[in-house]
Each structure stands twice: as structure tokens, then as C-alpha cells.
Design a protein around this motif. Structure first.
Motif, short mmCIF file in Angstrom:
data_model
loop_
_atom_site.label_atom_id
_atom_site.label_comp_id
_atom_site.label_asym_id
_atom_site.label_seq_id
_atom_site.Cartn_x
_atom_site.Cartn_y
_atom_site.Cartn_z
N ARG A 149 0.56 8.55 6.59
CA ARG A 149 -0.72 7.80 6.46
C ARG A 149 -0.96 6.81 5.37
N ILE B 42 -2.59 4.19 3.16
CA ILE B 42 -3.85 4.30 2.26
C ILE B 42 -4.28 2.65 2.04
N TYR B 43 -5.36 2.42 2.53
CA TYR B 43 -5.71 0.78 2.21
C TYR B 43 -6.64 0.87 1.12
N TYR C 93 0.91 -1.22 0.11
CA TYR C 93 -0.14 0.11 -0.04
C TYR C 93 0.83 1.05 0.01
N SER D 283 -10.49 2.27 6.02
CA SER D 283 -10.10 3.52 6.14
C SER D 283 -8.69 3.75 6.50
N SER D 284 -7.86 4.79 5.94
CA SER D 284 -6.54 5.11 6.01
C SER D 284 -6.53 5.35 7.65
N GLU D 285 -4.92 5.11 7.97
CA GLU D 285 -4.72 5.42 9.39
C GLU D 285 -3.20 5.89 9.47
#
Length: 302
Positions: free
Chosen positions: A73, A75-76, A13, A80-82
Motif C-alpha cells: 500500500r 502512502i501519498y 513515498y 489517497s493511498s493505493e
């Protein structure tokens, strides 16, 4: 790179990053304009390995310092992103070893061996590769080092980044004129000695992010001529910060006309809080004071 990994059915990712010269992204309300850099997250089981494909002298799992700035950050695809901490798991390390002999002509002649890993190796590779050849780099380095001659210079694994970078050189160090009866002085740590405190602010309002944990060590052995005695030298030292977050150890011994000095500095965290900053500042202040002291020897001809 991310597309290539996914095409090979390897889970990967993008991680959005704000580089160091771009400032920290807003943690509570991040927006796309906060970010100016992208790295890859390679997922193997429960482990995420952070990769940067922008530089061919970065080893696997190593990030350049410019890309390590707080958190990125991730991004999946389907959730949700984390935030994810940006860090190098490879310890940045430099080891200096010198074995030599002091002659009556006032020169120490011996072999210097330097081994580097992590960010230290990456930065040194970049420095060397700026020059057209190893010989050109040696010439520039020789010009910069006062009272030190590099008589041969060999670099191993300059572009084989999965190995430690290794530098070996025959060295001649001039400590003074021809030895005469009486006292003479020199400092055995003559290569890359710490003389300036990297932590010199009176106030610190943000954390210290080094990019990686780090170790630096010296092992120096010098055979002295017959008739030389050690008169005075810095005392052995062993300093540790709270919770063992950093350590400095300095030892010397003089036996059978062999001067042996070891020094080890370890920063065991990649990020130090503002509360820990002044401990680091004091630690390096004491290291510098330790290294300022020349050894005093006395020579009497037999």
C-alpha cells in the motif's frame, strides 16, 4: 531513506508491506495491523522504483524475497493511498560454464565459471558472507560436494552489488576408477543439478510468487580421451508451457571427441496463477526425468 530523498527534492513515498511470513493483507479492507514492513517508492517521471534500505548487499531497485508478497500500500502525501504490485524487475539468473578434459585416470579436470544476477546473486552473497572468509566458505562447500574437489576458488564482486557476482574455480570430478576397455557412465551436469521438484503439492489454492522472473543455464564442454565413443544419452528436449510462460531446452552434441551439453530453463513470469501451477509441476517433473539419465560411453584403447 525516504526523508533523505525528499530532502534532496526527490519524490519518494513509503510502501506498507506484509512480509511473506506475516501472510497477505486484506485487500478490500486493509488495516494497519495487516502490515509489518516498509519499503520506499522512488518516483522518476512515470516510473516507480521500489527500494529496500535494510540490507547493504541489495543492489539499487532490488527487493529481498521476504518483502515481495502480493501488493503493498503506497502512502501519498496529497492523495489517497493505493495498492501497488511488489516485484523485482531485475531477472534472477545463474549461468554455469564448465570447460574440462577427461583423463584416463577417471577424473574430469577443468574450470567452472558461475555468473549470477538478481535474487540468485543476492542469496549467494548472503550465503558466502555468513563465513569469516572466502577460504572458509570454499572449505565448507568442498565438504558438501561429493566426488568433486575445488582446487582453487575466486569470487569477484562479492560486495560490489551493481555488478554480476562471479565465481571461478578449478575443479576435479571423479567419475570412476581408471578407464578400462568397455562401457563407463557419468552425468556431465554435476553441479547443482535439479533432483527435487519445487512444485510438489497435489492441490494449490494460492498463486506462486517467485519474486522475479528467472533464468538458469548450463554450458558444458568436455574433451574425451582418444578411443571413447558415445553410446547413449538423453534425447534433445524443447518444452514450453502455454503462452510461452516457461521454457526448458536441452541439447547435446558429440563431435571430434568433444562432448557439448547446453541446458536452459526460463520462468518468464514472477507470479503464476493456481491454474498454471500444475503446468510448472509437470515441466519440472520432466526436467528431473531428463537429468536422471547417465550418459553411456565406450572406451577402446588404440
Amino acid at each position: 531513506m525516504i526523508a533523505a530523498l525528499n530532502a534532496a527534492n526527490i519524490e519518494a513515498y513509503p510502501i506498507l508491506v506484509s512480509s511473506r511470513d506475516n501472510g497477505l493483507p486484506h485487500h478490500l479492507h486493509p488495516v494497519i495491523s495487516d502490515f509489518n514492513y516498509v519499503i520506499a517508492a522512488l518516483k522518476i517521471g512515470d516510473e516507480i522504483i521500489q527500494l529496500d534500505a535494510s540490507d547493504n548487499i541489495l543492489p539499487f531497485g532490488q527487493l529481498p524475497l521476504r518483502a515481495i508478497n502480493g501488493e503493498g500500500r503506497i502512502i501519498y502525501n496529497k492523495k489517497s493511498s493505493e495498492w501497488i504490485p511488489l516485484e523485482n524487475k531485475i531477472i534472477s539468473s545463474t549461468m554455469y560454464r564448465f570447460d574440462g578434459k577427461l583423463g584416463l585416470d577417471g577424473h574430469i579436470v577443468g574450470t567452472l565459471h558461475i555468473i549470477q544476477n538478481g535474487l540468485d546473486a543476492y542469496n549467494k552473497r548472503r550465503e558466502i558472507l555468513q563465513y569469516g572468509s572466502i577460504e572458509e566458505y570454499q572449505e565448507k562447500l568442498d565438504d558438501r560436494l561429493t566426488n568433486i574437489d575445488l582446487n582453487s576458488f575466486a569470487v569477484s564482486f562479492l560486495e560490489e552489488t551493481e555488478n554480476s557476482l562471479s565465481i571461478e574455480s578449478a575443479v576435479s570430478v571423479q567419475i570412476g576408477e581408471e578407464l578400462k576397455e568397455g562401457n563407463f557412465y557419468f552425468n556431465p551436469i554435476f553441479i547443482e543439478r535439479t533432483t527435487r521438484n519445487p512444485f510438489n503439492l497435489d492441490e494449490r489454492t494460492y498463486a506462486v510468487d517467485l519474486g522475479a522472473k528467472s533464468n538458469e543455464s548450463y554450458e558444458i564442454n568436455i574433451e574425451m580421451p582418444p578411443g571413447v565413443t558415445l553410446i547413449s544419452a538423453p534425447k534433445n528436449s524443447n518444452l514450453t508451457l502455454p503462452e510461452n510462460s516457461a521454457r526448458y531446452k536441452y541439447t547435446l552434441k558429440y563431435e571430434d571427441n568433444i562432448l557439448s551439453v547446453t541446458q536452459f530453463t526460463s520462468l518468464k513470469k514472477s507470479i503464476y496463477s493456481t491454474d498454471e501451477y500444475f503446468g510448472l509441476k509437470e515441466l519440472f517433473s520432466r526436467i528431473i526425468q531428463q537429468l536422471k539419465i547417465d550418459y553411456t560411453f565406450n572406451y577402446q584403447s588404440k
